[in-house]
Scaffold this motif. Sequence first.
Motif, PDB file in Angstrom:
ATOM      1  N   VAL A 165      -9.405 -27.091 -62.176  1.00  0.00           N
ATOM      2  CA  VAL A 165     -10.449 -26.232 -61.603  1.00  0.00           C
ATOM      3  C   VAL A 165     -10.550 -26.436 -60.097  1.00  0.00           C
ATOM      4  O   VAL A 165     -10.697 -25.482 -59.333  1.00  0.00           O
ATOM      5  CB  VAL A 165     -11.806 -26.511 -62.286  1.00  0.00           C
ATOM      6  CG1 VAL A 165     -12.955 -25.856 -61.521  1.00  0.00           C
ATOM      7  CG2 VAL A 165     -11.790 -26.000 -63.720  1.00  0.00           C
ATOM      8  N   GLN A 168      -8.140 -24.472 -58.116  1.00  0.00           N
ATOM      9  CA  GLN A 168      -8.266 -23.022 -58.149  1.00  0.00           C
ATOM     10  C   GLN A 168      -9.201 -22.512 -57.048  1.00  0.00           C
ATOM     11  O   GLN A 168     -10.130 -23.207 -56.631  1.00  0.00           O
ATOM     12  CB  GLN A 168      -8.829 -22.579 -59.502  1.00  0.00           C
ATOM     13  CG  GLN A 168      -7.943 -22.917 -60.698  1.00  0.00           C
ATOM     14  CD  GLN A 168      -6.711 -22.044 -60.747  1.00  0.00           C
ATOM     15  OE1 GLN A 168      -5.658 -22.404 -60.217  1.00  0.00           O
ATOM     16  NE2 GLN A 168      -6.828 -20.895 -61.371  1.00  0.00           N
ATOM     17  N   ASP A 169      -8.940 -21.304 -56.597  1.00  0.00           N
ATOM     18  CA  ASP A 169      -9.871 -20.621 -55.701  1.00  0.00           C
ATOM     19  C   ASP A 169     -10.918 -19.908 -56.543  1.00  0.00           C
ATOM     20  O   ASP A 169     -10.594 -19.211 -57.506  1.00  0.00           O
ATOM     21  CB  ASP A 169      -9.129 -19.589 -54.835  1.00  0.00           C
ATOM     22  CG  ASP A 169      -8.178 -20.246 -53.847  1.00  0.00           C
ATOM     23  OD1 ASP A 169      -8.496 -21.357 -53.396  1.00  0.00           O
ATOM     24  OD2 ASP A 169      -7.119 -19.649 -53.553  1.00  0.00           O
ATOM     25  N   SER A 170     -12.187 -20.090 -56.186  1.00  0.00           N
ATOM     26  CA  SER A 170     -13.264 -19.450 -56.939  1.00  0.00           C
ATOM     27  C   SER A 170     -13.201 -17.939 -56.760  1.00  0.00           C
ATOM     28  O   SER A 170     -13.249 -17.430 -55.635  1.00  0.00           O
ATOM     29  CB  SER A 170     -14.625 -19.970 -56.468  1.00  0.00           C
ATOM     30  OG  SER A 170     -14.759 -21.340 -56.774  1.00  0.00           O
ATOM     31  N   GLN A 171     -13.084 -17.232 -57.877  1.00  0.00           N
ATOM     32  CA  GLN A 171     -13.047 -15.770 -57.833  1.00  0.00           C
ATOM     33  C   GLN A 171     -14.429 -15.146 -58.029  1.00  0.00           C
ATOM     34  O   GLN A 171     -14.619 -13.960 -57.760  1.00  0.00           O
ATOM     35  CB  GLN A 171     -12.091 -15.258 -58.912  1.00  0.00           C
ATOM     36  CG  GLN A 171     -10.651 -15.765 -58.745  1.00  0.00           C
ATOM     37  CD  GLN A 171      -9.733 -15.222 -59.807  1.00  0.00           C
ATOM     38  OE1 GLN A 171      -9.914 -14.098 -60.271  1.00  0.00           O
ATOM     39  NE2 GLN A 171      -8.737 -16.010 -60.203  1.00  0.00           N
ATOM     40  N   TYR A 172     -15.372 -15.962 -58.494  1.00  0.00           N
ATOM     41  CA  TYR A 172     -16.727 -15.459 -58.731  1.00  0.00           C
ATOM     42  C   TYR A 172     -17.736 -16.503 -58.243  1.00  0.00           C
ATOM     43  O   TYR A 172     -17.554 -17.701 -58.469  1.00  0.00           O
ATOM     44  CB  TYR A 172     -16.958 -15.180 -60.216  1.00  0.00           C
ATOM     45  CG  TYR A 172     -16.129 -14.046 -60.767  1.00  0.00           C
ATOM     46  CD1 TYR A 172     -16.639 -12.745 -60.816  1.00  0.00           C
ATOM     47  CD2 TYR A 172     -14.838 -14.269 -61.247  1.00  0.00           C
ATOM     48  CE1 TYR A 172     -15.878 -11.703 -61.330  1.00  0.00           C
ATOM     49  CE2 TYR A 172     -14.072 -13.230 -61.752  1.00  0.00           C
ATOM     50  CZ  TYR A 172     -14.597 -11.946 -61.794  1.00  0.00           C
ATOM     51  OH  TYR A 172     -13.843 -10.915 -62.295  1.00  0.00           O
ATOM     52  N   ASP A 173     -18.781 -16.028 -57.596  1.00  0.00           N
ATOM     53  CA  ASP A 173     -19.852 -16.939 -57.199  1.00  0.00           C
ATOM     54  C   ASP A 173     -20.632 -17.412 -58.419  1.00  0.00           C
ATOM     55  O   ASP A 173     -21.039 -18.571 -58.498  1.00  0.00           O
ATOM     56  CB  ASP A 173     -20.814 -16.258 -56.206  1.00  0.00           C
ATOM     57  CG  ASP A 173     -20.178 -16.056 -54.844  1.00  0.00           C
ATOM     58  OD1 ASP A 173     -19.281 -16.845 -54.493  1.00  0.00           O
ATOM     59  OD2 ASP A 173     -20.570 -15.100 -54.148  1.00  0.00           O
ATOM     60  N   ALA A 226     -12.584 -20.102 -62.094  1.00  0.00           N
ATOM     61  CA  ALA A 226     -13.269 -21.187 -61.392  1.00  0.00           C
ATOM     62  C   ALA A 226     -14.546 -20.740 -60.689  1.00  0.00           C
ATOM     63  O   ALA A 226     -14.667 -20.844 -59.469  1.00  0.00           O
ATOM     64  CB  ALA A 226     -12.310 -21.830 -60.382  1.00  0.00           C
ATOM     65  N   PRO A 227     -15.529 -20.237 -61.421  1.00  0.00           N
ATOM     66  CA  PRO A 227     -16.771 -19.782 -60.769  1.00  0.00           C
ATOM     67  C   PRO A 227     -17.521 -20.943 -60.125  1.00  0.00           C
ATOM     68  O   PRO A 227     -17.434 -22.088 -60.584  1.00  0.00           O
ATOM     69  CB  PRO A 227     -17.567 -19.175 -61.935  1.00  0.00           C
ATOM     70  CG  PRO A 227     -17.045 -19.867 -63.146  1.00  0.00           C
ATOM     71  CD  PRO A 227     -15.595 -20.110 -62.899  1.00  0.00           C
ATOM     72  N   LYS A 228     -18.263 -20.609 -59.071  1.00  0.00           N
ATOM     73  CA  LYS A 228     -19.042 -21.642 -58.388  1.00  0.00           C
ATOM     74  C   LYS A 228     -20.262 -22.059 -59.198  1.00  0.00           C
ATOM     75  O   LYS A 228     -20.718 -23.198 -59.108  1.00  0.00           O
ATOM     76  CB  LYS A 228     -19.481 -21.130 -57.015  1.00  0.00           C
ATOM     77  CG  LYS A 228     -18.320 -20.867 -56.063  1.00  0.00           C
ATOM     78  CD  LYS A 228     -18.823 -20.323 -54.729  1.00  0.00           C
ATOM     79  CE  LYS A 228     -17.658 -20.031 -53.792  1.00  0.00           C
ATOM     80  NZ  LYS A 228     -18.112 -19.467 -52.496  1.00  0.00           N
ATOM     81  N   PHE A 251     -17.250 -28.398 -65.487  1.00  0.00           N
ATOM     82  CA  PHE A 251     -17.945 -27.813 -64.330  1.00  0.00           C
ATOM     83  C   PHE A 251     -19.218 -28.625 -64.037  1.00  0.00           C
ATOM     84  O   PHE A 251     -20.325 -28.100 -64.072  1.00  0.00           O
ATOM     85  CB  PHE A 251     -18.281 -26.351 -64.604  1.00  0.00           C
ATOM     86  CG  PHE A 251     -17.070 -25.469 -64.759  1.00  0.00           C
ATOM     87  CD1 PHE A 251     -16.507 -24.827 -63.668  1.00  0.00           C
ATOM     88  CD2 PHE A 251     -16.490 -25.281 -66.011  1.00  0.00           C
ATOM     89  CE1 PHE A 251     -15.395 -24.015 -63.808  1.00  0.00           C
ATOM     90  CE2 PHE A 251     -15.368 -24.469 -66.167  1.00  0.00           C
ATOM     91  CZ  PHE A 251     -14.812 -23.839 -65.066  1.00  0.00           C
ATOM     92  N   LYS A 254     -22.507 -27.524 -62.058  1.00  0.00           N
ATOM     93  CA  LYS A 254     -22.433 -26.087 -61.800  1.00  0.00           C
ATOM     94  C   LYS A 254     -23.007 -25.247 -62.950  1.00  0.00           C
ATOM     95  O   LYS A 254     -23.042 -24.021 -62.856  1.00  0.00           O
ATOM     96  CB  LYS A 254     -20.979 -25.659 -61.566  1.00  0.00           C
ATOM     97  CG  LYS A 254     -20.314 -26.332 -60.367  1.00  0.00           C
ATOM     98  CD  LYS A 254     -18.867 -25.874 -60.216  1.00  0.00           C
ATOM     99  CE  LYS A 254     -18.184 -26.549 -59.031  1.00  0.00           C
ATOM    100  NZ  LYS A 254     -16.775 -26.103 -58.888  1.00  0.00           N
TER     101      LYS A 254
END
Length: 279
Positions: A165, A168-173, A226-228, A251, A254
């Motif tokens: 995770v 990964q770049d977060s695609q969703y906040d 990987a959401p924030k 997570f 989070k």
Amino acid sequence: MRTLCFTLCIEKNRFPSAEQVLERLYQNHCSISRRLTGRGTVFVIEFGQCAEDKDAVLNCAVELICQDAIRDYINRALDTRFCYFNRDEKAAICGRLCNGLELDKLRKPLEQYLETERSVQLGGFVTFRMKPYFAVLDSDLEFVVDEFIVKKEYLEFIKLLKFFVDMQDSQYDEVHILPTDGYHYLLLDDHGRAVKADDLEDAACEVSALGINENDMLLSTLISIAPKRIVIHHQAQFLSQEIIETITGVFTGKVSFCAGCTLCGEKAQVPPQTAVKKE
């Protein structure tokens, strides 16, 4: 004048906690003397027949058996049969096993012994009278070790997923998870829109390539995007609470749980491409 009814002999070298534990017996007016023998210091406790005295002495004896004799037995078993564990792991296993001891099973044999005898040598009692108890303890140790190994492997798995995770770049906040018809999860972004179908497909491909459980599409999707932040709705309606534990483990910090909102009231049948099937 106090009538002597029973004596309890405790060797300091075998029960190193004796001096500290027996301190409280002075409050019950029990007579405690020290004798030097070939085995070192022996505490001789003289106590009467009244229930209060007997209970106090028996409680201390059981505490000493737990703190010293049983812990020593477990530690020796871990050193000889499970030497692949490190010191901290052995301490955790020993603590887990000792915390689950049923004290009545230790106290009852002592009470029964004192019904016919007036003197108890605690070390000898543990060695010769508690063999059946230690046989059961061996079985319990095997169970706790197996349980510990499973948990250790699970934590290593969580650590691997956390690492993935973090890469990964977060695609969703923010992503909301809602159980729908009992077999699917609905994933919504922070604007209430369904997570894109191509994100679900990408997740399946990526996780499958890593050799991780490809059927766990919910976890796969969350790792891939990987959401924030993650909000879990209708927690009690999840078929598996284990998946919730895994998500909160991967997570860390989070995940939050919704106690009721408009999204919870809008749960409905959703198109297949926007839902993740429960396993």
